[in-house]
Enzyme design. Sequence first.
Site, PDB file in Angstrom:
ATOM      1  N   ASN A 167       0.845  -1.197   0.000  1.00 47.04           N
ATOM      2  CA  ASN A 167       0.000   0.000   0.000  1.00 47.04           C
ATOM      3  C   ASN A 167       0.879   1.246   0.000  1.00 47.04           C
ATOM      4  OD1 ASN A 167       0.520   0.785   2.895  1.00 47.04           O
ATOM      5  ND2 ASN A 167      -0.426  -1.229   3.222  1.00 47.04           N
TER       6      ASN A 167
ATOM      7  N   PHE B  47      -5.000   3.559  14.565  1.00 46.74           N
ATOM      8  CA  PHE B  47      -5.138   4.595  13.546  1.00 46.74           C
ATOM      9  C   PHE B  47      -6.212   4.157  12.559  1.00 46.74           C
ATOM     10  CE2 PHE B  47      -1.391   6.340  15.283  1.00 46.74           C
ATOM     11  CZ  PHE B  47      -1.172   7.594  14.709  1.00 46.74           C
TER      12      PHE B  47
ATOM     13  N   LYS C  63     -14.259   0.921  15.091  1.00 49.07           N
ATOM     14  CA  LYS C  63     -12.991   0.240  15.364  1.00 49.07           C
ATOM     15  C   LYS C  63     -12.652   0.263  16.850  1.00 49.07           C
ATOM     16  CE  LYS C  63     -10.716   0.703  10.868  1.00 49.07           C
ATOM     17  NZ  LYS C  63      -9.590   1.292  10.099  1.00 49.07           N
TER      18      LYS C  63
END
Length: 402
Positions: free
Chosen positions: A209, A322, A336
Amino acid sequence: MMLNKKILLCVTGGIAVFKAAALTSKLTQLGASVKVIMTDSAKQFVTPLTFQALSRNPVYTDTFDEKDSEKIAHIDLADWADVVLVAPATANSIGKLANGIADDMVSTTILATTSDVWIAPAMNVHMYAHPAVQKNMDTLKAFGYRFIEPGIGQLACGYEGKGRLAEPEDIISILENEYNQTKVLKDLHIVVTAGPTEEKIDPVRYFTNRSSGKMGYAVAEEARKLGAKVTLISGPTNIQNPSGVEVIHVKSAQEMYEAANSVFNECSIYISAAAVADYRPKTTSEQKIKKQNGEWAIEMERTTDILATLGNKKDKQTVVGFAAESENVEQYALKKIEKKNLDMIVANNITSEGAGFGVDTNIVSIYKKDGSKEDLPMMSKNEVAKTILHHAHSLHVRNEQK
């Protein structure tokens, strides 16, 4: 913050020596104890007597001139200093230090010190840009030496560009900012993950990524400055290891999980800034897969959710995640926190200018398990890192009190 600070000022030979005299005067006025070592070249510009008068201490110029028979002067100075500052630092002196050459009082003393070493270069613009000089500076940075960037402007040689010794006031400001920080994270072990992962397809290809690792590295660097013992678990990046930080280099999500799991039980705060792959190829090839006619489908399988696994096994650890999102940032961030049992999450919209991958700034919102939220303006990643760490520390204190 300079009061009673023991500063060893190493002055090497360049026209900017006159600024080193002004620096000595200002540091002394602020209450610092300044001792000066000069090279022979530096003495061609300003006499040792000038520095003696300004520092109110003897000036050292010769490795073999032992003024006290009970001490080895350069070892005594190396042990005495809280901070070693080379200003101005010439290309020659930088080259010596990078290559372990000890042929004068300055280089011999610096090789013997375990104190913080700061380098303030000053030279011609083309000398500063020369690959050899840049390589030597990179070597010193890898050793943990800190640099005070030269200014841009008119140089004594007539050229204009980068190479002017930083102004004495700027040098002092940088040192004050560094040593003014309260070591609030002293005695804490902080584990940070950073960068991307690489998921192998064959010896040539892999999935990855766009994460640069800059945010995670900034967190690790700032945690060290705040006094923590820091372990940085890093995927592949082009960033130098932060000085004073233990770095574990990994490639795949599985390697990152194994490294994180191995140190999690002993850490105080775990900060997951890495962009870990959610999927990997179900099978990999040890040989390069050749091009064939038609389409190519790769079956993928889930990787271990590192953050969820560690979040749900935590005891007294404070766990920070994050969330880099492109839409519905708050909704996904809060989800999350709950799903991964986090104490806090740092979320940003990667489509916002100044908040995406590879840049030196970030725009984030900090969400905590108690429902509180703080939106930060655009800041450098190091400033964002400081804010994250102070929030994480406050949460950790609360967790310890439970």
